[in-house]
Design an enzyme around this catalytic site. Structure first.
Site, PDB file in Angstrom:
ATOM      1  N   ARG A   1       0.856  -1.184   0.000  1.00  0.00           N
ATOM      2  CA  ARG A   1       0.000   0.000   0.000  1.00  0.00           C
ATOM      3  C   ARG A   1       0.892   1.233   0.000  1.00  0.00           C
ATOM      4  O   ARG A   1       1.666   1.440   0.929  1.00  0.00           O
ATOM      5  CB  ARG A   1      -0.906  -0.026   1.243  1.00  0.00           C
TER       6      ARG A   1
ATOM      7  N   HIS B   1      -2.825  10.849   0.903  1.00  0.00           N
ATOM      8  CA  HIS B   1      -2.251  10.631   2.228  1.00  0.00           C
ATOM      9  C   HIS B   1      -1.609  11.958   2.665  1.00  0.00           C
ATOM     10  O   HIS B   1      -0.404  12.046   2.895  1.00  0.00           O
ATOM     11  CB  HIS B   1      -1.251   9.469   2.194  1.00  0.00           C
TER      12      HIS B   1
ATOM     13  N   GLU C   1      -7.238   8.401   6.420  1.00  0.00           N
ATOM     14  CA  GLU C   1      -7.480   9.077   7.695  1.00  0.00           C
ATOM     15  C   GLU C   1      -7.999  10.512   7.557  1.00  0.00           C
ATOM     16  O   GLU C   1      -7.307  11.461   7.968  1.00  0.00           O
ATOM     17  CB  GLU C   1      -6.208   9.055   8.556  1.00  0.00           C
TER      18      GLU C   1
ATOM     19  N   ASN D   1      -6.891   1.781  10.262  1.00  0.00           N
ATOM     20  CA  ASN D   1      -5.570   2.012  10.827  1.00  0.00           C
ATOM     21  C   ASN D   1      -5.736   2.027  12.335  1.00  0.00           C
ATOM     22  O   ASN D   1      -6.386   2.913  12.892  1.00  0.00           O
ATOM     23  CB  ASN D   1      -4.998   3.348  10.363  1.00  0.00           C
TER      24      ASN D   1
ATOM     25  N   TYR E   1      -3.794   1.760  16.103  1.00  0.00           N
ATOM     26  CA  TYR E   1      -2.567   1.794  16.901  1.00  0.00           C
ATOM     27  C   TYR E   1      -2.828   1.613  18.392  1.00  0.00           C
ATOM     28  O   TYR E   1      -2.084   0.948  19.085  1.00  0.00           O
ATOM     29  CB  TYR E   1      -1.811   3.116  16.651  1.00  0.00           C
TER      30      TYR E   1
ATOM     31  N   GLU F   1      -3.237  -0.310   8.405  1.00  0.00           N
ATOM     32  CA  GLU F   1      -2.042   0.106   9.145  1.00  0.00           C
ATOM     33  C   GLU F   1      -2.128  -0.439  10.556  1.00  0.00           C
ATOM     34  O   GLU F   1      -3.182  -0.366  11.203  1.00  0.00           O
ATOM     35  CB  GLU F   1      -1.918   1.639   9.266  1.00  0.00           C
TER      36      GLU F   1
END
Ligand code: FCB
Length: 456
Positions: free
Chosen positions: A74, A118, A163, A298, A300, A364
């Site tokens: 990606r 992005h 995002e 994504n 985290y 991600e």
């Protein structure tokens, strides 16, 4: 733990974070060039001028990906490399770069997953209002078509935005990211125009024959402090309401319009109190509600909140009055982000429930640690533990029925970590910036073996 046979394993990067060659071959300026060259905005005064020099080293980098057995890569396309002024004149050398990269990937039997945005908005468009201007959404759809015209014969997987929450609220809300504006009303307008751009581009791509369309969001389960270590904990009414509202602002703000064609009441309320809803026009939600095939996630760390009467809204969270953002009781990465692997399975369960007809992909997931090269090796045990822990949860989510199609680690290479500059290393491959030497970390070799066996 065996993964489904067609499970997609890969890694992700983004244009401004790795390409460098900021002034080469006709590339125009992006908001991140302007921002990173503004003193005080990025740690250490770092910029993406050279980054990982991937623009010149792409062939070697693809070889490395092949050695790591990646099935998917990606990457994002730099809008100002393709359209230096953001619209109008196309830069043929910019398109040629991505054309070549795609061919190299296909020759290495790696599926390209192309992200169109992005965060590196052409500065020329920012000068006309950036994402606070409705016009930018239309310019984005035109740019998407131009890239698709060139790559669409070989690329099946298209992502419109990465995002949008971060682009809108860190870019225009708290100003920690480019373009560095601090205005809650501007941030809410930007969020809507990003969504509109997504819808317009998704429609255009579909009409042009794109097979698989994805919107990538930064998402997280929103938990009270007690829920972090005890999924069964029942929060009090006020804390539950706070978590519900923040979930609406973080995740539903983007996925509800895209998938269901409507905004949550909490978002409409926040917008009404921050500049009003004048920018939301009749028909916008139908445009935003263009069919997509997958939601990219994504993840985290979880978002931890509690009710705190009288608390003013956080600059990145218009509408968060009365909510305190808390810390999780968990070990942290070098970013200070808490490590809560089962946050991922909790999130996937929630998204499967809320958006049942759309596939999911982890686009991600990864961690920064203070890696060092010793005798040609990076013994990044913490990262292996992080990835293993999260992959277990990915497996668990699949067992529980989530339509989860793949996992992409962030990131292939150490790179320019936005406001943190180069001091944060997220790569599974170490980059020595002065020499540009690449050293696969222990985590890369571990990941290669996981992919090879398709099991944990
Ligand atoms: C995400 C971004 C990505 C990277 C990781 C650490 O928010 O999409 O570019 O910076 O965080």
């Amino acid at each position: 733990m065996i993964f489904p046979e067609d499970f997609v394993w890969g890694a992700a990067t983004a244009s401004y974070q790795i390409e460098g060659a900021a002034k080469e071959d006709g590339r125009g300026q992006s908001i991140w060039d302007t921002f990173s060259h503004t003193p005080g905005k990025v740690a250490g005064g770092d910029t993406g001028d050279v980054a990982c020099d991937h623009y010149h080293r792409h062939a070697d980098d693809v070889r490395l990906m092949r050695e790591l057995r990646l099935a998917a890569y990606r990457f994002s396309v730099s809008w100002p490399r393709v359209l230096p002024e953001g619209q109008g004149r196309v830069n043929p050398k910019g398109l040629a770069f991505y054309d070549k990269l795609v061919d190299e990937l296909l020759n290495a039997e790696i599926s390209p997953y192309v992200t169109l945005y992005h965060w590196d908005l052409p500065q020329a468009l920012e000068d006309r209002g950036g994402w606070t201007s409705r016009d930018t959404a239309h310019r984005f759809a035109e740019y998407a078509q131009i890239v698709h015209e060139r790559l669409g014969d070989r690329v099946s997987h298209w992502t419109t935005l990465n995002e949008p929450w971060v682009a809108a609220y860190l870019g225009y809300g708290n100003g920690v990211h480019a373009p560095g504006r601090r205005d809650p009303a501007a941030a809410m307008r930007a969020a809507h125009h990003l969504l509109l751009g997504h819808g317009l581009a998704a429609r255009a791509l579909r009409e042009a024959g794109a097979r698989s369309l994805m919107l990538v969001v930064n998402s997280a389960p929103v938990l009270t402090p007690a829920q972090v270590n005890d999924p069964e904990a029942t929060p009090g009414e006020a804390d539950a309401a706070a978590a519900h509202r923040i979930h609406a602002l973080l995740t539903r703000q983007f996925l509800d319009p895209a998938v269901h064609g409507s905004y949550p009441a909490e978002v409409l309320d926040a917008a009404a109190r921050n500049g009003g809803l004048g920018h939301v026009q009749d028909g916008d939600l139908e445009l935003i509600n263009a069919p997509i095939d997958q939601i990219g996630i994504n993840y985290y760390n979880p978002c931890v909140v509690e009710a705190s009467p009288g608390e003013p809204a956080d600059a990145a969270w218009p509408g968060s009055e009365g909510v305190r953002f808390a810390t999780a009781d968990a070990p942290t990465t070098a970013m200070g982000w808490p490590i809560v692997p089962d946050g991922l399975s909790r999130l996937l369960a929630r998204l499967s429930r809320d958006y049942p007809r759309v596939g999911l992909m982890v686009t991600e997931n990864g961690a920064a640690f203070d890696d060092v090269v010793q005798d040609g090796r990076v013994r990044d045990r913490d990262r292996v533990a992080y990835l293993r822990g999260h992959l277990r949860e990915v497996h668990r989510a699949i067992e529980a029925g989530a339509d989860l199609r793949g996992y992409l680690v962030w990131s292939l290479l150490d790179n320019f970590e936005w406001a943190e500059g180069y001091r944060r290393r997220f790569g599974i491959v170490h980059v020595d910036y002065p020499t540009q030497a690449r050293t696969p970390k222990d985590s890369a070799l571990w990941y290669r073996d996981v992919i090879g066996r398709n099991r944990l």
